[in-house]
Design a protein around this motif. Structure first.
Motif, PDB file in Angstrom:
ATOM      1  N   GLN A 204      28.264  10.064  47.110  1.00  0.00           N
ATOM      2  CA  GLN A 204      28.366  10.929  48.278  1.00  0.00           C
ATOM      3  C   GLN A 204      27.069  11.668  48.572  1.00  0.00           C
ATOM      4  N   TYR A 205      26.389  12.143  47.532  1.00  0.00           N
ATOM      5  CA  TYR A 205      25.183  12.925  47.801  1.00  0.00           C
ATOM      6  C   TYR A 205      24.065  12.079  48.393  1.00  0.00           C
ATOM      7  N   SER A 206      24.021  10.778  48.057  1.00  0.00           N
ATOM      8  CA  SER A 206      23.032   9.902  48.688  1.00  0.00           C
ATOM      9  C   SER A 206      23.360   9.720  50.170  1.00  0.00           C
ATOM     10  N   LEU A 207      24.638   9.530  50.460  1.00  0.00           N
ATOM     11  CA  LEU A 207      25.067   9.415  51.856  1.00  0.00           C
ATOM     12  C   LEU A 207      24.708  10.682  52.630  1.00  0.00           C
ATOM     13  N   ASP A 208      24.980  11.840  52.045  1.00  0.00           N
ATOM     14  CA  ASP A 208      24.640  13.112  52.700  1.00  0.00           C
ATOM     15  C   ASP A 208      23.139  13.234  52.911  1.00  0.00           C
ATOM     16  N   LEU A 209      22.364  12.847  51.893  1.00  0.00           N
ATOM     17  CA  LEU A 209      20.907  12.923  51.984  1.00  0.00           C
ATOM     18  C   LEU A 209      20.383  12.031  53.103  1.00  0.00           C
ATOM     19  N   TRP A 210      20.885  10.810  53.174  1.00  0.00           N
ATOM     20  CA  TRP A 210      20.418   9.866  54.195  1.00  0.00           C
ATOM     21  C   TRP A 210      20.714  10.374  55.598  1.00  0.00           C
ATOM     22  N   ASN A 211      21.915  10.879  55.809  1.00  0.00           N
ATOM     23  CA  ASN A 211      22.263  11.376  57.134  1.00  0.00           C
ATOM     24  C   ASN A 211      21.491  12.638  57.500  1.00  0.00           C
ATOM     25  N   ASP A 212      21.270  13.508  56.527  1.00  0.00           N
ATOM     26  CA  ASP A 212      20.517  14.738  56.791  1.00  0.00           C
ATOM     27  C   ASP A 212      19.038  14.450  57.031  1.00  0.00           C
ATOM     28  N   SER A 213      18.477  13.539  56.235  1.00  0.00           N
ATOM     29  CA  SER A 213      17.041  13.267  56.311  1.00  0.00           C
ATOM     30  C   SER A 213      16.660  12.414  57.518  1.00  0.00           C
ATOM     31  N   PHE A 214      17.524  11.460  57.862  1.00  0.00           N
ATOM     32  CA  PHE A 214      17.153  10.488  58.897  1.00  0.00           C
ATOM     33  C   PHE A 214      18.030  10.576  60.144  1.00  0.00           C
ATOM     34  N   LYS A 215      18.925  11.581  60.167  1.00  0.00           N
ATOM     35  CA  LYS A 215      19.750  11.853  61.352  1.00  0.00           C
ATOM     36  C   LYS A 215      20.538  10.625  61.800  1.00  0.00           C
ATOM     37  N   LYS A 216      21.169   9.976  60.827  1.00  0.00           N
ATOM     38  CA  LYS A 216      21.965   8.792  61.111  1.00  0.00           C
ATOM     39  C   LYS A 216      23.449   9.099  60.902  1.00  0.00           C
ATOM     40  N   GLY A 217      24.276   8.252  61.464  1.00  0.00           N
ATOM     41  CA  GLY A 217      25.719   8.444  61.336  1.00  0.00           C
ATOM     42  C   GLY A 217      26.349   7.482  60.366  1.00  0.00           C
TER      43      GLY A 217
ATOM     44  N   THR B 194      10.827   7.756  33.426  1.00  0.00           N
ATOM     45  CA  THR B 194      11.522   8.201  34.628  1.00  0.00           C
ATOM     46  C   THR B 194      10.910   7.519  35.841  1.00  0.00           C
ATOM     47  N   GLY B 195      11.405   7.853  37.024  1.00  0.00           N
ATOM     48  CA  GLY B 195      10.943   7.202  38.235  1.00  0.00           C
ATOM     49  C   GLY B 195       9.821   7.938  38.930  1.00  0.00           C
ATOM     50  N   ASN B 196       9.189   7.248  39.904  1.00  0.00           N
ATOM     51  CA  ASN B 196       8.132   7.879  40.690  1.00  0.00           C
ATOM     52  C   ASN B 196       8.409   7.809  42.187  1.00  0.00           C
ATOM     53  N   ASP B 197       9.531   7.188  42.572  1.00  0.00           N
ATOM     54  CA  ASP B 197       9.846   7.076  43.990  1.00  0.00           C
ATOM     55  C   ASP B 197      11.354   7.080  44.202  1.00  0.00           C
ATOM     56  N   GLY B 198      12.056   7.882  43.396  1.00  0.00           N
ATOM     57  CA  GLY B 198      13.514   7.909  43.456  1.00  0.00           C
ATOM     58  C   GLY B 198      14.039   9.258  43.896  1.00  0.00           C
ATOM     59  N   LYS B 199      13.606   9.721  45.054  1.00  0.00           N
ATOM     60  CA  LYS B 199      14.056  11.014  45.557  1.00  0.00           C
ATOM     61  C   LYS B 199      15.567  10.982  45.804  1.00  0.00           C
ATOM     62  N   PRO B 200      16.308  12.008  45.380  1.00  0.00           N
ATOM     63  CA  PRO B 200      15.892  13.311  44.872  1.00  0.00           C
ATOM     64  C   PRO B 200      15.897  13.416  43.348  1.00  0.00           C
ATOM     65  N   PHE B 201      15.958  12.275  42.648  1.00  0.00           N
ATOM     66  CA  PHE B 201      16.085  12.306  41.194  1.00  0.00           C
ATOM     67  C   PHE B 201      14.741  12.470  40.494  1.00  0.00           C
ATOM     68  N   CYS B 202      13.764  11.645  40.877  1.00  0.00           N
ATOM     69  CA  CYS B 202      12.460  11.650  40.228  1.00  0.00           C
ATOM     70  C   CYS B 202      11.452  10.994  41.174  1.00  0.00           C
ATOM     71  N   TYR B 203      10.465  11.745  41.612  1.00  0.00           N
ATOM     72  CA  TYR B 203       9.537  11.260  42.630  1.00  0.00           C
ATOM     73  C   TYR B 203       8.272  12.117  42.629  1.00  0.00           C
ATOM     74  N   MET B 204       7.231  11.643  43.307  1.00  0.00           N
ATOM     75  CA  MET B 204       6.020  12.413  43.466  1.00  0.00           C
ATOM     76  C   MET B 204       6.141  13.222  44.755  1.00  0.00           C
ATOM     77  N   ASN B 205       6.030  14.552  44.654  1.00  0.00           N
ATOM     78  CA  ASN B 205       6.175  15.378  45.851  1.00  0.00           C
ATOM     79  C   ASN B 205       4.874  15.419  46.655  1.00  0.00           C
ATOM     80  N   GLU B 206       4.870  16.179  47.745  1.00  0.00           N
ATOM     81  CA  GLU B 206       3.716  16.209  48.640  1.00  0.00           C
ATOM     82  C   GLU B 206       2.465  16.755  47.962  1.00  0.00           C
ATOM     83  N   ALA B 207       2.643  17.545  46.932  1.00  0.00           N
ATOM     84  CA  ALA B 207       1.501  18.090  46.190  1.00  0.00           C
ATOM     85  C   ALA B 207       0.970  17.113  45.147  1.00  0.00           C
ATOM     86  N   GLY B 208       1.642  15.961  45.013  1.00  0.00           N
ATOM     87  CA  GLY B 208       1.214  14.974  44.028  1.00  0.00           C
ATOM     88  C   GLY B 208       1.756  15.223  42.637  1.00  0.00           C
ATOM     89  N   ASP B 209       2.760  16.101  42.525  1.00  0.00           N
ATOM     90  CA  ASP B 209       3.365  16.416  41.232  1.00  0.00           C
ATOM     91  C   ASP B 209       4.694  15.693  41.074  1.00  0.00           C
TER      92      ASP B 209
END
Length: 276
Positions: free
Chosen positions: A205-218, A46-61
């Motif tokens: 669509q969910y990636s587009l929604d994530l990008w706009n929500d996370s980075f406040k872009k249009g 699996t991935g280690n930097d593919g948020k929101p699918f598979c990534y290391m969170n702030e706790a390192g998990d």
């Protein structure tokens, strides 16, 4: 960042730590071993930097939708298996599966001919992946079709289905647009779009929604999908048939009992679970 590997383990309980895993005895060309209790160890690529699918969170998990789904499958099958995660960037997950370093891979894999020839797809759809052409309207226009991308630069993540569909279009329409390949983070993808480093990218669509929500872009996407599909897990072709059957059955149960929808709401912020 990209290409680094960490190994995390789960069994019947939730993942609690990331630790170094020793080499496993090969069995029929697959990365598996059996402990004294008869429980077989199965490696999951699996991935280690593919948020929101598979990534290391702030706790390192290790975290994410795909990871959570596999954890839930591991809980159901803990009588038979102990899952361990082998993490990497997206292209390397496929290499790990192909080489036998892993028996299963979970990183939002859509169906395409090349992968069908090399691997066995799971039978249960995980996420809707209807692909849109995404762009920043401040830098030009919102592109509705591949034809409208003539002369433009389009970012695609290496080895993805989005790359494959763009490449297929270019085979029929040579030099229509230029592909920019990479394994960028969400932040880097958005920066590239807003800075004009490339004109568009391909995403659901969910990636587009994530990008706009996370980075406040249009950022905006095409009104219609340029490709409709779903994502699945992959099995190594040498994986045990009983393993495949048990995992597919467990995933069907988790989808039917609402676990997929719950996890989709948790990680995507909406229900993106396909009907298939």
């Amino acid at each position: 960042m990209f290409g680094s590997k960490k190994i995390a383990t789960i069994g019947a309980v939730l993942l609690t730590s990331v630790f170094a895993l020793g080499s496993l005895a090969a069995c029929g060309g697959s990365a598996s071993a059996t402990n004294g209790s008869g429980v077989q160890e199965i490696k999951i690529a699996t991935g280690n930097d593919g948020k929101p699918f598979c990534y290391m969170n702030e706790a390192g998990d290790l975290d994410g939708y795909d990871v959570a789904v596999i954890k839930a499958v591991g809980d159901k099958l803990s009588k038979y298996y102990k899952f361990t995660f082998e993490t990497s960037d997206f292209p390397t997950t496929l290499s790990n599966l192909s080489s036998g370093k892993a028996q299963i891979a979970a990183y939002e894999y859509e169906i395409n001919a090349e992968r069908k020839a090399k691997f066995v797809y799971g039978t249960v759809g995980m996420t809707k992946w209807d692909t849109l052409i995404v762009s920043d309207p401040k830098n030009g226009k919102v592109y509705q079709t591949f034809d409208e991308l003539k002369g433009k630069k389009v970012y695609v993540t290496t080895a993805t289905n989005q790359a494959a569909m763009a490449e297929a279009y270019l085979k029929k329409n040579p030099n229509a647009f230029t592909l920019v390949y990479g394994t960028y983070t969400n932040e880097q993808i958005v920066q590239g779009l807003t800075s004009g480093a490339y004109d568009a990218t391909l995403a659901p669509q969910y990636s587009l929604d994530l990008w706009n929500d996370s980075f406040k872009k249009g950022l905006e996407g095409s009104k219609k999908a340029v490709n409709k599909s779903s994502s699945y897990i992959l099995f190594n072709k040498s994986a045990d048939k009983t393993l495949m059957k048990r995992v597919n059955t467990a995933m069907k149960q988790l989808k039917d009992d609402g676990t997929f929808e719950k996890l989709s709401q948790q990680y995507y912020g909406a229900d993106y679970v396909p009907e298939d």
